[in-house]
Write an enzyme that holds these catalytic residues in place. Structure first.
Site, PDB file in Angstrom:
ATOM      1  N   SER A  20      25.029  61.643  13.725  1.00 48.55           N
ATOM      2  CA  SER A  20      25.852  61.362  14.887  1.00 48.55           C
ATOM      3  C   SER A  20      25.197  61.910  16.152  1.00 48.55           C
ATOM      4  O   SER A  20      24.258  62.709  16.105  1.00 48.55           O
ATOM      5  CB  SER A  20      27.249  61.969  14.714  1.00 48.55           C
ATOM      6  OG  SER A  20      28.115  61.531  15.732  1.00 48.55           O
ATOM      7  N   ASP A  22      24.341  64.050  19.340  1.00 47.76           N
ATOM      8  CA  ASP A  22      24.348  65.492  19.626  1.00 47.76           C
ATOM      9  C   ASP A  22      24.236  66.362  18.378  1.00 47.76           C
ATOM     10  O   ASP A  22      24.518  67.561  18.433  1.00 47.76           O
ATOM     11  CB  ASP A  22      25.611  65.909  20.394  1.00 47.76           C
ATOM     12  CG  ASP A  22      25.607  65.398  21.822  1.00 47.76           C
ATOM     13  OD1 ASP A  22      24.499  65.205  22.361  1.00 47.76           O
ATOM     14  OD2 ASP A  22      26.700  65.196  22.380  1.00 47.76           O
ATOM     15  N   LYS A  25      18.929  65.789  16.431  1.00 49.15           N
ATOM     16  CA  LYS A  25      17.782  65.099  15.818  1.00 49.15           C
ATOM     17  C   LYS A  25      16.505  65.273  16.643  1.00 49.15           C
ATOM     18  O   LYS A  25      15.449  65.626  16.110  1.00 49.15           O
ATOM     19  CB  LYS A  25      18.113  63.602  15.658  1.00 49.15           C
ATOM     20  CG  LYS A  25      19.314  63.350  14.759  1.00 49.15           C
ATOM     21  CD  LYS A  25      19.684  61.885  14.716  1.00 49.15           C
ATOM     22  CE  LYS A  25      20.174  61.362  16.059  1.00 49.15           C
ATOM     23  NZ  LYS A  25      21.399  62.041  16.522  1.00 49.15           N
ATOM     24  N   PRO A 100      18.632  56.823  17.339  1.00 49.07           N
ATOM     25  CA  PRO A 100      19.752  57.229  18.191  1.00 49.07           C
ATOM     26  C   PRO A 100      21.009  57.463  17.371  1.00 49.07           C
ATOM     27  O   PRO A 100      21.277  56.773  16.392  1.00 49.07           O
ATOM     28  CB  PRO A 100      19.919  56.046  19.148  1.00 49.07           C
ATOM     29  CG  PRO A 100      19.318  54.889  18.433  1.00 49.07           C
ATOM     30  CD  PRO A 100      18.206  55.437  17.596  1.00 49.07           C
ATOM     31  N   GLY A 101      21.801  58.432  17.791  1.00 53.27           N
ATOM     32  CA  GLY A 101      23.030  58.748  17.079  1.00 53.27           C
ATOM     33  C   GLY A 101      24.244  58.060  17.642  1.00 53.27           C
ATOM     34  O   GLY A 101      25.261  57.922  16.969  1.00 53.27           O
ATOM     35  N   GLY A 458      44.931  19.055  27.638  1.00 51.10           N
ATOM     36  CA  GLY A 458      45.524  18.384  28.783  1.00 51.10           C
ATOM     37  C   GLY A 458      44.521  17.703  29.687  1.00 51.10           C
ATOM     38  O   GLY A 458      44.892  17.144  30.727  1.00 51.10           O
ATOM     39  N   GLY A 460      42.848  15.031  29.026  1.00 51.62           N
ATOM     40  CA  GLY A 460      42.925  13.579  28.891  1.00 51.62           C
ATOM     41  C   GLY A 460      42.041  13.019  27.801  1.00 51.62           C
ATOM     42  O   GLY A 460      41.797  11.807  27.746  1.00 51.62           O
ATOM     43  N   SER A 529      37.198  21.768  20.976  1.00 48.96           N
ATOM     44  CA  SER A 529      35.884  22.316  20.554  1.00 48.96           C
ATOM     45  C   SER A 529      35.281  23.177  21.654  1.00 48.96           C
ATOM     46  O   SER A 529      34.302  22.792  22.291  1.00 48.96           O
ATOM     47  CB  SER A 529      34.927  21.189  20.145  1.00 48.96           C
ATOM     48  OG  SER A 529      34.879  20.144  21.074  1.00 48.96           O
TER      49      SER A 529
END
Length: 623
Positions: A20, A22, A25, A100-101, A458, A460, A529
């Site tokens: 995690s 902080d 690492k 990265p944690g 709506g 058409g 769609s």
């Protein structure tokens, strides 16, 4: 001080530090480099200056800054990118990936884990196991890391308490019981002060295991790729002149010698290896990790993306399989949506046909789910448009890994690890039909087409589609009209209006439309769609040149004012969820064959424009 040159007795060990945010690492790697005397004097001076500006440990040297090279990382105090560092001891050399944690950068951690032999999973002794700790452990396991060091860091901040350490270790052992780690060594450390890093610390006399460096120097991690069957994913067909044709790539598994028999996995064509070029020089043999060019005895058809293998140990070739997915996109997974799958050197359209379950990273439970969000892990069935050659990921990390790419944004959507193939259709073959689609069309004196009307509710669409069909019927044209509301009363009555259900709705309609064009019909479809990706999928399902996208362009304000079914009123009142134009977007077509602006012409005139388009494309005869 000059950094000494070292010689290693054991193979290079590829490490990953994870955990995690902080948890320390970057500090750990910086401390390792410092204690192994691998920081030059000028680097150390710069580190001291940077520690005063960006450091988080008062007047002391902040070793994390040695690895956190990005300005943003130093300002935020977190690792963003994967940082790679090399160091060596008298016994071994190491390549370290500092992952990265932060949860936002989980995708970067997966990248670092994909090539690692061992993971150092750091845990803050004050906080214990966190969700991100669990997530990183699961990802490390899925990506084939079988050796783990549980480094309980900041042990100094809990008074070097043995009970705290044991509680964290027991909790992790219980959690990781199903993760298939071959070795798990727990070490209490203080990355800031060097406790149990390069030597055992007097502050933890109760620790009976090794220090970190000693364990890393001794652990034996076999490169399983060399013992796997031979695999060469072809990256390039090398034709410098007419008399030479070689197939270049990096060997993903096993060994190859001159004279060995070879097979093209996809086509099954066989030959033998007549030559091996390694680093531009002839060689008698090569093994996993070598970049080579092979020449073959026969003129077999081999292209980029093909896999060369031994005839008696071929990879699987299939268009359906199951895989673990690590979702890396802000846009959620939509089963049925078409993505691009990159596996080895081959790229092919693919879709997730079924999400089997999502993995709860806190307890490894398998949860029912219809989608995956950013950083979630799941297990799914996938289908590709063309068969691909692969091995299960546990057998070969190179040929069993893939990524999914979003076709609209071109961002990486997911990393995948293939579990096994799905042989659902091995006893199902396409039936040869006595009457061809051309014969059907000729009998009807027309050429089939799909008229795909798209636009807001709506706008058409249905009105214009009905008028077009009536005009075609008056001319003796054979048609079929698929309307969104009507289809949802039967074929798609099991679907709702979530993004995932909308994708499946369009996929089914596109397949039905293709079947109808196969018997020579002109098919009119009237569906909102809303997503470009699904309209693109419908276009790909249709026969080449038969898909005509018709955008019925109506401003949202006009559609709301019309509101023929009262749907906008209910959606704006919060009574209808996932309504296009209100709380779900509509993605306008970027290159529709025909755009109908309802503000400029009557439905009758717009219908005539569609008829004229069909005439211009030779789909129907001109009057």
């Amino acid at each position: 001080m000059d950094a000494p040159v070292r010689r290693s007795a054991l193979p290079t060990l590829r490490l990953l530090t994870c955990g995690s945010v902080d948890d320390g690492k970057s500090t750990l790697i910086g401390r390792l480099l410092y204690e192994q005397k691998l920081i030059y004097d000028d680097q150390l001076s710069a580190l001291e200056r940077d520690s005063k500006k960006h450091g988080t440990v008062g007047a002391d040297i902040d070793f994390a800054l040695l690895v956190d090279g990005l300005e943003a990382e130093r300002e935020q105090g977190i690792t963003i990118d994967v940082a790679y560092r090399y160091f060596a001891t008298p016994k071994r050399s190491f390549i370290v990936a500092d992952a990265p944690g932060h949860e936002q950068y989980t995708r970067n951690m997966a990248t670092g884990a994909s090539n690692a032999d061992l993971a150092i999973l750091l845990v803050d002794a004050r906080k214990g196991l966190l969700t991100q700790t669990h997530r990183h452990a699961i990802i490390a396991s899925l990506l084939g890391i079988r050796h783990v060091v549980l480094a309980v860091n900041k042990i100094d901040l809990v008074g070097y308490d043995q009970a705290t350490f044991r509680r964290i270790v027991e909790a992790f052992k219980a959690f990781s019981a199903e993760l298939d780690f071959h070795s798990l060594v727990a070490i209490p450390i203080s990355a800031r002060f060097g406790d149990n890093i390069s030597s055992l610390s007097p502050n933890t006399p109760w620790h009976e295991g090794p220090c970190l460096v000693d364990h890393l120097e001794r652990i034996e991690v076999e490169d399983e790729r060399r013992n796997a069957p031979f695999r060469l994913p072809v990256q390039w067909v090398n034709r410098p002149h007419l008399d030479f044709r070689g197939f270049a790539g990096t060997i993903a598994g096993g060994r190859i010698k001159r004279g060995d028999p070879i097979v093209v996995a996809g086509s099954g064509r066989m030959s033998a290896v007549t030559g091996i070029l390694r680093a531009g020089e002839p060689a008698d043999e090569a093994e996993a990790g070598d970049a080579v060019t092979l020449t073959l005895a026969d003129e077999v058809d081999v292209a980029r993306g093909d896999v060369l293998a031994p005839p008696d140990a071929r990879p699987e070739v299939a268009d359906q399989f199951t895989a673990h997915l690590i979702w890396m996109s802000q846009e959620p997974l939509l089963p049925g949506r078409s993505y691009l799958m990159k596996i080895g050197a081959r790229t092919t359209p693919a879709s997730v046909t079924e999400l089997k379950h999502r993995i709860d990273v806190d307890n490894f439970d398998k949860l029912a789910a219809k989608t995956l969000a950013l950083n979630e892990v799941g297990f799914a069935n996938l289908a590709t448009t063309a068969p691909v050659a692969y091995d299960p990921y546990v057998e070969n990390r190179e040929t069993g890994a893939f990524i999914l790419v979003d076709r609209a944004s071109n961002e990486t959507a997911a990393a995948g690890m293939i579990a096994h193939g799905l042989r659902r259709a091995t006893n199902i073959h396409r039936q040869g039909l006595a009457v061809s689609r051309e014969a059907h069309a000729a009998l009807k004196h027309q050429r089939p087409a799909v008229l795909w009307f798209t636009g807001l509710s709506g706008a058409g669409k249905s009105t214009i589609a009905n008028l077009v069909e009536a005009k075609l019927l008056a001319r003796g044209v054979h048609t079929a009209l698929l309307d969104g509301d009507n289809v949802r009363h039967g074929l798609n009555k099991d679907l709702g209006f979530t993004a995932a259900d909308r994708v499946e709705n369009i996929r089914r309609i596109a397949e039905v439309a293709r079947l109808m064009t196969d018997v020579g019909l002109i098919v009119l479809t009237s569906f909102i769609s809303p997503f470009r990706a699904e309209r693109k999928l419908a276009r790909e399902i249709a026969a080449a040149g038969e898909f005509i996208e018709i955008y019925v362009d109506t401003p949202l304000e006009t559609a709301i004012a019309r509101d023929p079914k009262g749907l906008y009123k209910r959606a704006l009142a919060g009574e209808i969820k996932n309504f296009t134009g209100v709380d779900q977007p509509y993605e306008r077509p970027e290159a529709a064959e025909l755009t109908l602006d309802t503000a400029d012409a009557s439905p009758e005139a717009l219908a005539d424009r569609v008829i004229a388009e069909l005439e211009a494309r030779g789909r129907i005869d001109r009057l």
